[in-house]
Design an enzyme around this catalytic site. Structure first.
Site, PDB file in Angstrom:
ATOM      1  N   HIS A 154      32.489 -27.272   2.354  1.00  0.00           N
ATOM      2  CA  HIS A 154      31.568 -27.359   1.417  1.00  0.00           C
ATOM      3  C   HIS A 154      29.934 -26.949   1.943  1.00  0.00           C
ATOM      4  O   HIS A 154      29.082 -27.107   0.882  1.00  0.00           O
ATOM      5  CB  HIS A 154      31.242 -29.190   1.376  1.00  0.00           C
ATOM      6  CG  HIS A 154      30.688 -29.715   0.196  1.00  0.00           C
ATOM      7  ND1 HIS A 154      29.474 -30.621   0.465  1.00  0.00           N
ATOM      8  CD2 HIS A 154      31.138 -29.711  -1.088  1.00  0.00           C
ATOM      9  CE1 HIS A 154      29.264 -30.976  -0.832  1.00  0.00           C
ATOM     10  NE2 HIS A 154      30.106 -30.436  -1.740  1.00  0.00           N
ATOM     11  N   LYS A 156      26.981 -24.123   1.717  1.00  0.00           N
ATOM     12  CA  LYS A 156      26.469 -23.465   0.694  1.00  0.00           C
ATOM     13  C   LYS A 156      25.180 -22.658   1.543  1.00  0.00           C
ATOM     14  O   LYS A 156      23.984 -22.781   1.222  1.00  0.00           O
ATOM     15  CB  LYS A 156      25.694 -23.961  -0.582  1.00  0.00           C
ATOM     16  CG  LYS A 156      26.662 -24.972  -0.983  1.00  0.00           C
ATOM     17  CD  LYS A 156      26.559 -26.489  -0.750  1.00  0.00           C
ATOM     18  CE  LYS A 156      26.891 -27.602  -1.452  1.00  0.00           C
ATOM     19  NZ  LYS A 156      28.303 -27.590  -1.722  1.00  0.00           N
ATOM     20  N   ASP A 161      21.677 -10.339   7.617  1.00  0.00           N
ATOM     21  CA  ASP A 161      21.170  -9.226   8.568  1.00  0.00           C
ATOM     22  C   ASP A 161      21.099 -10.423   9.986  1.00  0.00           C
ATOM     23  O   ASP A 161      20.133  -9.848  10.811  1.00  0.00           O
ATOM     24  CB  ASP A 161      19.906  -8.727   8.203  1.00  0.00           C
ATOM     25  CG  ASP A 161      20.095  -7.584   7.350  1.00  0.00           C
ATOM     26  OD1 ASP A 161      21.111  -6.991   7.192  1.00  0.00           O
ATOM     27  OD2 ASP A 161      18.987  -7.273   6.756  1.00  0.00           O
TER      28      ASP A 161
END
Lengths: 229, 229
Positions: A154, A156, A161
């Site tokens: 779940h 996000k 870099d």
């Protein structure tokens, strides 16, 4: 009132020294101000108004974009794109639902530029209608998914870099970007970036298909390694 | 070797001064170390193993909890509870889905302690089976929901006493806490707390039922103000 050559040289010399000292002092002041401000911290809220973001993908266009959307406007979504497209070496992405076409375009562009892109996604949501996961795999981007069907991946978040963290409530879908009340935080604070980078690596390794039991389908081994995408 | 009273007082006086100076120096050093470390930044990952958190709710128990869960273990979930229960003045909560019983218990406890709790939630998800929103409203906690039915209030953040931000991917559900791969960040960084506090206030005001057109149901005005809960 005239000035001898010697005096002129003296004034010019002193002027040059003063100029160099001034520039040095300004640089020192800039550094101090930046340091006191600390590493990058930016908060973006959604929904984001629809504007043209074509210039973020194609820098040296001869003609400006002729689409009917507003141009030259900065929004939460354009800021998100700017941060993602700032990747030069790597992009590690952990995303539950990914169907946003422009975000997919950004990831494909980074991959084309030689940025090493790694994606971890949810097992159920990667196959829903409009999911961009197939397009990423087709382009050669390495995607792994949560192995357990009982568990949702779940997160996000994205790591640019290995030093810039983009995290929040926002799934990479059009509804999330254009309709929902969502938040995204962008930071280069090492104390925050570090744990997320470690978590990404943990999930990346835990979901390596090579570590999981191959599933036999019609006599064929259905194992997919990273190289197979 | 004897010491006169005057000499003894001198030594004691000097000792006292040295002690006070030493304590002051230690405090200064502590402040410097804390400041160089910056404001609180903590990252929690889920799923979190199930452990007993009873001691976080009832401090002065005569008998320790007899439940079969592991005791005295710190987990991501117990840390989340500790941060929430640290509220003394206010708790502003923006949460999409809220069905977790122990998180509900924590919010009810804060309300009982006199902490001003304000909740903004999603219109659709507040009525799903197991939602704790009804229980909060029943207890007298002020809850507002996203007014538009076409939009999801997808945030998952909390503000403790207006100076500690708790934000991430975690909805306040049992599945999120115990099964999913989730993240929560806790920070007192003013540059991050500020924008979220502003966003909360914006959503709080935007979803004030008093600002919305009353809906007529069977001749009765179906308007609910904050006082009505």
């Amino acid at each position: 009132m005239s000035m001898s050559f010697k005096e002129l040289m003296k004034v010019l010399g002193l002027g040059a020294v003063a100029f160099v000292l001034g520039v040095e002092w300004l640089n020192w002041l800039k550094r101090r101000l930046r340091d006191s401000h600390g590493p990058l911290k930016e908060v973006l809220f959604f929904p984001s108004p629809q504007v043209c973001v074509e210039h973020l993908f194609i820098h040296h266009k001869h003609f400006p974009c002729a689409c009917p959307l507003p141009h030259g406007v900065e929004t939460s979504f354009s800021r998100l794109l700017v941060h993602l497209l700032s990747a030069r070496m790597s992009l590690d992405l952990c995303v539950f639902s990914f169907s946003h076409m422009e975000l997919s375009r950004a990831i494909l562009l980074l991959h084309k530029r030689g940025v090493v892109v790694r994606v971890v996604t949810d097992r159920d949501y990667m196959t829903i209608t409009g999911s961009q996961i197939g397009a990423l795999r087709k382009a050669g981007i390495c995607v792994r998914h949560e192995m357990s069907s009982a568990v949702h991946m779940h997160h996000k978040f994205a790591l640019v870099d290995g030093r810039k963290l983009i995290t929040g409530s926002l799934n990479w879908t059009l509804t999330a970007v254009q309709s929902n009340k969502e938040n995204v935080m962008v930071t280069e604070e090492p104390e925050l970036v570090g744990p997320y980078q470690k978590e990404f690596q943990k999930l990346w390794e835990a979901n390596d298909p090579a570590n999981h039991k191959p599933q036999c389908t019609n006599g064929q081994l259905n194992i997919k390694t990273c190289k197979d995408r």
